[in-house]
Design a protein around this motif. Sequence first.
Motif, PDB file in Angstrom:
ATOM      1  N   THR A  82      65.217 -16.556  39.837  1.00 28.20           N
ATOM      2  CA  THR A  82      65.370 -17.994  41.019  1.00 28.20           C
ATOM      3  C   THR A  82      66.473 -18.596  40.969  1.00 28.20           C
ATOM      4  O   THR A  82      67.118 -18.991  41.666  1.00 28.20           O
ATOM      5  CB  THR A  82      64.523 -19.112  40.437  1.00 28.20           C
ATOM      6  OG1 THR A  82      62.724 -18.614  39.844  1.00 28.20           O
ATOM      7  CG2 THR A  82      64.113 -20.529  40.917  1.00 28.20           C
ATOM      8  N   ILE A  83      66.939 -18.105  39.665  1.00 29.17           N
ATOM      9  CA  ILE A  83      69.142 -19.387  39.958  1.00 29.17           C
ATOM     10  C   ILE A  83      69.505 -18.111  40.876  1.00 29.17           C
ATOM     11  O   ILE A  83      70.213 -18.396  41.345  1.00 29.17           O
ATOM     12  CB  ILE A  83      69.386 -18.651  38.204  1.00 29.17           C
ATOM     13  CG1 ILE A  83      67.982 -19.916  37.684  1.00 29.17           C
ATOM     14  CG2 ILE A  83      70.860 -19.074  38.573  1.00 29.17           C
ATOM     15  CD1 ILE A  83      68.810 -20.385  35.831  1.00 29.17           C
ATOM     16  N   MET A  84      69.817 -16.622  40.620  1.00 30.99           N
ATOM     17  CA  MET A  84      70.230 -15.239  41.082  1.00 30.99           C
ATOM     18  C   MET A  84      70.288 -16.203  42.641  1.00 30.99           C
ATOM     19  O   MET A  84      71.387 -16.049  43.963  1.00 30.99           O
ATOM     20  CB  MET A  84      70.367 -14.552  40.436  1.00 30.99           C
ATOM     21  CG  MET A  84      70.293 -14.245  39.668  1.00 30.99           C
ATOM     22  SD  MET A  84      72.170 -13.802  39.602  1.00 30.99           S
ATOM     23  CE  MET A  84      71.714 -11.857  40.071  1.00 30.99           C
ATOM     24  N   ASN A  85      69.027 -15.984  43.312  1.00 30.33           N
ATOM     25  CA  ASN A  85      68.354 -15.883  44.795  1.00 30.33           C
ATOM     26  C   ASN A  85      69.187 -17.822  45.084  1.00 30.33           C
ATOM     27  O   ASN A  85      69.737 -17.875  46.130  1.00 30.33           O
ATOM     28  CB  ASN A  85      67.132 -16.145  44.492  1.00 30.33           C
ATOM     29  CG  ASN A  85      66.181 -14.447  44.267  1.00 30.33           C
ATOM     30  OD1 ASN A  85      67.187 -13.679  44.521  1.00 30.33           O
ATOM     31  ND2 ASN A  85      65.313 -14.487  44.455  1.00 30.33           N
ATOM     32  N   PHE A  86      68.748 -18.059  44.326  1.00 31.77           N
ATOM     33  CA  PHE A  86      69.759 -20.515  44.253  1.00 31.77           C
ATOM     34  C   PHE A  86      71.189 -20.066  44.869  1.00 31.77           C
ATOM     35  O   PHE A  86      71.184 -20.411  46.114  1.00 31.77           O
ATOM     36  CB  PHE A  86      68.749 -21.348  43.732  1.00 31.77           C
ATOM     37  CG  PHE A  86      69.546 -22.645  43.919  1.00 31.77           C
ATOM     38  CD1 PHE A  86      68.960 -22.914  44.883  1.00 31.77           C
ATOM     39  CD2 PHE A  86      70.854 -23.268  43.963  1.00 31.77           C
ATOM     40  CE1 PHE A  86      69.335 -24.317  45.429  1.00 31.77           C
ATOM     41  CE2 PHE A  86      71.158 -24.161  43.925  1.00 31.77           C
ATOM     42  CZ  PHE A  86      70.520 -25.579  45.369  1.00 31.77           C
TER      43      PHE A  86
END
Length: 512
Positions: A261-265
């Motif tokens: 989630t952090i990477m995609n954001f």
Amino acid sequence: MTHFSDTMILLLAVLLLIGVFSTKFSSRFGMPSLVLFIAAGMVLNQFVYYDNIKLTQLAGIFALVIILFEGGMQTSFREIRPIIRPALSLATVGVIVSTVIVGFFARLVLDVPWADSLLFGAIVGSTDAAAVFAVLGGKNIDKRLTSTLEAESGSNDPMAVFLTVTLIEWIQHPDTAIWMLILLFIWEMGMGLVTGLVVGKGAVWLINRINLDSTGLYPVLAVGAAVLTYGLAAMFHSSGLLAVYVAGLVLGNSEVVYHRTIMNFNHGFAWMMQIAMFMLLGLLVFPQDLADIAWQGLLLSLILMVVARPAGVFLSLLFAKFNVREKTLIAWSGLRGAVPIVLATYPLMANLPHGRMFFNVVFFVVLTSAVIQGTTISALAFRLKLVGKEGEAPSLMELVALGRTSSEFNHVVIQPHMPIAGLQIAEMELPEDILFTAIIRGDRIVTPLGGTVIEPGDVLYVLSPKSKREEMRALFRAEKGRSAAGGQLPLQASPLGSVQTLGEENENLKKL
């Protein structure tokens, strides 16, 4: 709202959408998308007058923080460990050699004092990772080369920033001692490294232990840690950009919850900041200004591409295990991008006599580098036989995530009222090309077979063509497409680029 506010919001929306769609256009022609972002800003400045250099510099630095943090998170320690020495040599020795050579020719071409000409060389000293990999992406090039370019691009920005700021200080205070500048360099890089490591480790510890009410807050927490890293490093008079990149490396290579989630954001946010930054920078330049310095800009750009950059690469990699063909590709892959243009605002802010001319020439250099090198890197890689004829087959996740297929993944929570609840898969009349790929049942994954019964509460993953989206939805649709409670079915498109871990998935399902 006033009419002006409404108009500006509409204009910003149009520009953002143009920026997004232009990435598809640019990839087709092998040209970095920054060219189109800048062009959009230059077109806009014919209708909107904008000259706020201070705001542009602030936006540019903030964008670089996000971009470098995202770049650090995308970089694997395992991949860069074997090439860390040549990459650091490129980021230090290579930048210094390039600065000196470009500075020498800038003294002759621009007719400015030596300190000013070296300042120009320092401003154009760093490469742009996003531009390089936008061009090389998807090519079967030796991983050692791409990893070297990635590590160099992430680590040479702080060197260029240090040289630029130091030379401006030297121009304003010529009596500054050289040994003081050397000590300042050691402090800035050393303290920047320590700050990045400490804040990065602290961010990992905090993310893994804090219990936030929404999973969407974890990426915000990570971005906050990145901005904090830069702020703390700047407070200690050290390299904030190096600190941010190191913090990203630590976070990206650590086990953290909601990692995907952090990477995609961060990836999406970095793209948005790139678009905004280049458009703002484009607003500061007028086409007639570029025409006035066209021959100087083109000459210096060619010198940078065919003399300074190759000299810096071959000298800094003198003892590295790269052959001549590999060094040639690395030299030609030194595209200029965001950092040189942002650094070009520093002389303007310092009110240096040649500040405006430097900004326009740097702008011209970046544009010509992106257009000339960006459109020829792939062809050169083929000519040098550094691209395999048959690359490694892309994974299913890469195909769907990168939009290279007409199919998509969806996941749906099975409700008791759905037509397929309680049925065996063999009993269903599945349309052609629609496939059940996995079932999450409780804390385990069930392989969908003909005799598998779909139970209420299952999370069912479906692979189907985009053209058959409605047929796929009809499998789960109750009367009139509504659930018994009258709400829409909890069906959610899930591109493989954003597949989440089981823990993240369950957390999101609570909200459906």
